[in-house]
Design a protein around this motif. Structure first.
Motif, short mmCIF file in Angstrom:
data_model
loop_
_atom_site.label_atom_id
_atom_site.label_comp_id
_atom_site.label_asym_id
_atom_site.label_seq_id
_atom_site.Cartn_x
_atom_site.Cartn_y
_atom_site.Cartn_z
N GLU A 41 0.80 -1.22 0.00
CA GLU A 41 0.00 0.00 0.00
C GLU A 41 0.83 1.27 0.00
O GLU A 41 0.26 2.38 -0.08
CB GLU A 41 -0.93 -0.02 1.22
CG GLU A 41 -1.99 -1.10 1.20
CD GLU A 41 -1.52 -2.43 1.79
OE1 GLU A 41 -2.36 -3.31 2.03
OE2 GLU A 41 -0.28 -2.58 2.02
N THR A 42 2.15 1.17 0.11
CA THR A 42 2.98 2.37 0.10
C THR A 42 3.22 2.90 -1.31
O THR A 42 3.76 3.99 -1.47
CB THR A 42 4.34 2.10 0.76
OG1 THR A 42 5.03 1.06 0.04
CG2 THR A 42 4.16 1.67 2.21
N SER A 91 -10.23 4.73 7.37
CA SER A 91 -9.57 3.54 6.80
C SER A 91 -9.97 3.42 5.34
O SER A 91 -11.16 3.49 5.00
CB SER A 91 -10.00 2.28 7.56
OG SER A 91 -9.82 2.44 8.94
N LEU A 92 -8.98 3.24 4.48
CA LEU A 92 -9.21 3.10 3.04
C LEU A 92 -8.99 1.65 2.65
O LEU A 92 -7.87 1.16 2.69
CB LEU A 92 -8.25 4.01 2.26
CG LEU A 92 -8.22 5.48 2.68
CD1 LEU A 92 -7.13 6.23 1.91
CD2 LEU A 92 -9.58 6.14 2.47
N LEU A 93 -10.05 0.97 2.29
CA LEU A 93 -9.96 -0.42 1.85
C LEU A 93 -9.93 -0.44 0.33
O LEU A 93 -10.94 -0.13 -0.32
CB LEU A 93 -11.15 -1.24 2.37
CG LEU A 93 -11.39 -1.21 3.88
CD1 LEU A 93 -12.52 -2.16 4.25
CD2 LEU A 93 -10.13 -1.54 4.66
N ARG A 94 -8.78 -0.77 -0.22
CA ARG A 94 -8.63 -0.79 -1.68
C ARG A 94 -8.94 -2.19 -2.19
O ARG A 94 -8.25 -3.14 -1.86
CB ARG A 94 -7.22 -0.33 -2.07
CG ARG A 94 -7.01 1.15 -1.78
CD ARG A 94 -5.61 1.63 -2.06
NE ARG A 94 -5.49 3.07 -1.83
CZ ARG A 94 -4.34 3.73 -1.67
NH1 ARG A 94 -3.19 3.05 -1.74
NH2 ARG A 94 -4.33 5.03 -1.47
N ALA A 103 -4.31 2.79 4.41
CA ALA A 103 -4.85 2.06 3.27
C ALA A 103 -4.52 0.58 3.43
O ALA A 103 -3.44 0.23 3.91
CB ALA A 103 -4.26 2.59 1.97
N VAL A 104 -5.46 -0.26 3.01
CA VAL A 104 -5.29 -1.71 3.13
C VAL A 104 -5.79 -2.37 1.85
O VAL A 104 -6.90 -2.08 1.39
CB VAL A 104 -6.07 -2.28 4.34
CG1 VAL A 104 -5.92 -3.80 4.40
CG2 VAL A 104 -5.60 -1.65 5.64
N LEU A 147 -1.09 -7.54 -5.92
CA LEU A 147 -1.22 -6.81 -4.66
C LEU A 147 -0.79 -7.65 -3.47
O LEU A 147 -1.22 -8.80 -3.31
CB LEU A 147 -2.67 -6.38 -4.45
CG LEU A 147 -3.29 -5.57 -5.59
CD1 LEU A 147 -4.78 -5.39 -5.33
CD2 LEU A 147 -2.61 -4.21 -5.72
N ALA A 148 0.03 -7.07 -2.61
CA ALA A 148 0.38 -7.71 -1.34
C ALA A 148 -0.74 -7.46 -0.34
O ALA A 148 -1.29 -6.36 -0.27
CB ALA A 148 1.69 -7.15 -0.81
#
Length: 296
Positions: free
Chosen positions: A127-128, A160-163, A220-221, A273-274
């Motif tokens: 997420e970075t 919280s941002l859930l991508r 972000a997650v 995505l990790a």
């Protein structure tokens, strides 16, 4: 474990955009939480009540209908998509303006999209990574995320941002590749193909609930499973599980001549995505760790 609340009442949650995933969240929380669900259609009231929510009539495109949301709930789950045009998310802007009229919520979970990254050339990342949307669809989500971060700084809300990538589930409308396989829709040949990411709708609902309890502020997650497949291989696997023929393969040039710009745009972004934060920070154990378990 439960969030701190008054001993006289259950914690309050407002769900904005209570579609398929929102209804799954209701199944997880309605018996222990007081849940409000914003809807623009009075025709959905009965279904929302049956699921355990108190429905509220309001339209994110009409700010005057949202004033009653102010101070209503300590926690907000925002899953409403932006409008389909433009590079900004005015719906999120209207929601945040309404929430700011009285005491701001303690936490706000936003279900965003991994389209905020644009094409990453198949790279694996966490997420970075900086956002770099290549479409207006992605730009609208980045705009929403930026609005939420500003709201958090101004009011102290834990945002919280859930991508989220492609959502699937056999019991979700349009949530199984079977229909596309039956239509004979093509996919890209391997040398032109892109990596895609997935999450089962039930695991996404569980991640939303986990974020209410465990998400770190302004974080972000990636909410995705452990699958790492090219798009064509995903449809080949689905065909195998369904006992159907594999889809035809096209070159990218052939696809550009035959497919709509929208469908082609989904075949133009490749990323892996990790999901370490999902497992370590939200403490979520995936019920469907790969699409092989989730598609059956």
């Amino acid at each position: 474990m439960s969030l701190p609340s008054s001993p006289l009442r259950r914690p309050r949650l407002l769900i904005v955009g209570c579609g398929d995933v929102g209804m799954r969240v209701l199944k997880l929380l309605a018996s222990r939480w007081q849940v409000f669900a914003l809807t623009s259609s009075a025709e959905r009231f009965a279904a929302l009540r049956d699921a355990g929510a108190l429905p509220l009539l309001g339209n994110l495109d009409e700010p005057a209908t949202l004033s009653r949301l102010a101070g209503l709930a300590e926690h907000v789950l925002h899953m409403a998509p932006p409008a389909s045009v433009g590079a900004t998310d005015e719906r999120s802007r209207h929601l945040l303006q309404a929430l700011a009229l009285r005491k701001a919520p303690r936490s706000l979970i936003y279900v965003s999209t991994t389209g905020v990254y644009g094409d990453c050339g198949g790279a694996r990342f966490d997420e970075t990574r900086a956002t770099a949307p290549a479409t207006e669809r992605g730009q609208r989500r980045v705009d929403a995320e930026q609005q939420l971060r500003l709201f958090a700084r101004r009011f102290g809300t834990r945002v919280s941002l859930l991508r989220v990538p492609g959502i699937y589930a056999p019991d979700r409308p349009g949530g199984h590749p079977r229909e596309r396989l039956l239509s004979g829709a093509p996919v890209l040949r391997r040398e032109d193909d892109v990596y895609t990411n997935h999450i089962h709708a039930d695991d996404l609902a569980r991640a939303c609930v986990a974020a209410l309890f465990h998400a770190l502020p302004q974080r972000a997650v990636h909410v995705c499973d452990d699958t790492e497949l090219l798009m064509g291989d995903y449809f080949d696997l689905a065909a195998e599980l369904c006992g159907l023929a594999r889809p035809p393969r096209l070159s990218r040039a052939e696809a550009a001549a035959q497919m709509s710009p929208v469908r082609l745009s989904f075949m133009s972004e490749s990323r892996r995505l990790a999901n370490v934060r999902l497992k370590r920070e939200l403490r979520l154990k995936l019920r469907y760790p790969t699409v092989r378990e989730g598609l059956v």
